[in-house]
Design a protein around this motif. Structure first.
Motif, mmCIF file in Angstrom:
data_model
loop_
_atom_site.group_PDB
_atom_site.id
_atom_site.type_symbol
_atom_site.label_atom_id
_atom_site.label_comp_id
_atom_site.label_asym_id
_atom_site.label_seq_id
_atom_site.Cartn_x
_atom_site.Cartn_y
_atom_site.Cartn_z
ATOM 1 N N ALA A 1 2.320 1.538 -3.492
ATOM 2 C CA ALA A 1 1.293 1.933 -4.461
ATOM 3 C C ALA A 1 0.952 3.414 -4.331
ATOM 4 O O ALA A 1 0.767 4.111 -5.337
ATOM 5 C CB ALA A 1 0.042 1.078 -4.269
ATOM 6 N N LEU B 1 -3.310 -4.440 -8.537
ATOM 7 C CA LEU B 1 -3.709 -3.649 -7.373
ATOM 8 C C LEU B 1 -5.231 -3.521 -7.383
ATOM 9 O O LEU B 1 -5.788 -2.845 -8.244
ATOM 10 C CB LEU B 1 -3.056 -2.266 -7.403
ATOM 11 N N LYS C 1 1.481 6.300 -7.188
ATOM 12 C CA LYS C 1 0.387 7.156 -7.626
ATOM 13 C C LYS C 1 0.731 8.638 -7.517
ATOM 14 O O LYS C 1 0.447 9.419 -8.435
ATOM 15 C CB LYS C 1 -0.858 6.847 -6.789
ATOM 16 N N LEU D 1 -6.325 0.829 -1.213
ATOM 17 C CA LEU D 1 -5.902 -0.467 -1.732
ATOM 18 C C LEU D 1 -6.458 -1.568 -0.839
ATOM 19 O O LEU D 1 -6.283 -1.544 0.381
ATOM 20 C CB LEU D 1 -4.379 -0.559 -1.773
ATOM 21 N N THR E 1 -4.443 -0.730 -11.450
ATOM 22 C CA THR E 1 -5.634 -0.872 -10.611
ATOM 23 C C THR E 1 -6.892 -1.159 -11.417
ATOM 24 O O THR E 1 -7.947 -1.429 -10.826
ATOM 25 C CB THR E 1 -5.875 0.391 -9.761
ATOM 26 N N VAL F 1 -3.188 -6.656 -3.049
ATOM 27 C CA VAL F 1 -2.219 -6.745 -4.134
ATOM 28 C C VAL F 1 -2.086 -8.212 -4.516
ATOM 29 O O VAL F 1 -2.013 -9.089 -3.652
ATOM 30 C CB VAL F 1 -0.849 -6.148 -3.729
ATOM 31 N N TRP G 1 6.420 -0.341 -11.591
ATOM 32 C CA TRP G 1 6.009 -0.856 -10.282
ATOM 33 C C TRP G 1 7.071 -1.797 -9.708
ATOM 34 O O TRP G 1 7.461 -1.674 -8.543
ATOM 35 C CB TRP G 1 4.675 -1.569 -10.431
ATOM 36 N N GLU H 1 0.829 -1.202 0.000
ATOM 37 C CA GLU H 1 0.000 0.000 0.000
ATOM 38 C C GLU H 1 0.866 1.256 0.000
ATOM 39 O O GLU H 1 0.566 2.232 -0.701
ATOM 40 C CB GLU H 1 -0.943 0.003 1.198
ATOM 41 N N TYR I 1 -0.257 3.731 -12.149
ATOM 42 C CA TYR I 1 -1.136 3.315 -11.050
ATOM 43 C C TYR I 1 -2.534 3.000 -11.570
ATOM 44 O O TYR I 1 -3.128 1.984 -11.196
ATOM 45 C CB TYR I 1 -1.188 4.431 -10.000
#
Length: 211
Positions: A61, A99, A65, A114, A77, A117, A145, A58, A73
């Motif tokens: 991520a 995600l 973002k 989130l 997602t 994952v 990522w 998290e 991101y």
């Protein structure tokens, strides 16, 4: 049990039963319902190497973002990818974004939080669900990522010794290990998050009643 002299699990082709390094991943990405917590117990450390490391997905991520690429991101997602696990006596397949966001909204940012994952380079299948027009961009987003996850400031390293136990959230924490020399024996068990919290709540209540 993960040990190099595996004599217990004959239905496996997993890197965990070798002395090779295992990159960051979450377990059972190919299952529809993934266990929340894993307990990893070190029974015998390797003679050389074999250290574990972890990343809170998290945090990574959110950094992706806000600081690296909002587009990457958004792709990770929203675009569903396939995870496929096939062994000699078992096969399972699941499709999900790497995600997965929940319906809960962060009151500060207004973005969805989130929830889970799913990331596993050895069970990620050919991405036939990714639209061809997005395929190159999606793989580039995944590379961004992956590179982020291997930054030292996102990793927690642990050289577990005999008797040490580490507990981590398999929905939010990626784990990995370095290659090693010599025999190594680890024992792991999965536990549903609801079962863990219920058990802790009952234990707390029983403790309060005895005081």
């Amino acid at each position: 049990h993960l040990r190099t002299d595996n004599v217990e699990n004959t239905n496996n082709d997993q890197l965990g039963y070798t002395n090779s390094p295992v990159r960051l991943h979450t377990d059972l990405c190919y299952a529809e319902k993934v266990p929340g917590f894993q307990f990893l117990h070190c029974i015998r450390p390797a003679d050389v190497g074999g250290g574990n490391y972890f990343v809170h997905a998290e945090s990574a991520a959110n950094y992706l973002k806000t600081e690296v690429s909002r587009r990457a991101y958004d792709l990770l997602t929203t675009v569903p990818v396939r995870f496929d696990r096939k062994q000699s006596k078992f096969q399972a397949l699941h499709t999900s974004p790497i995600l997965r966001l929940s319906d809960n909204v962060d009151p500060v940012t207004g973005d969805k939080r989130l929830e889970q994952v799913r990331y596993s380079y050895f069970t990620q299948a050919a991405q036939t669900n990714v639209p061809f027009s997005q395929l190159r961009e999606w793989y580039e987003a995944q590379q961004v990522w992956d590179k982020l996850l291997y930054r030292d400031d996102f990793q927690i390293k642990a050289d577990l010794q005999s008797g040490d136990v580490v507990i981590y959230d398999n929905l939010k924490v990626l784990h990995a290990r370095n290659g090693f020399l010599g025999p190594r024996h680890m024992a792991g068990v999965y536990l549903e998050a609801e079962d863990l919290w219920n058990h802790l709540g009952q234990a707390k209540q029983q403790s309060a009643e005895t005081i």
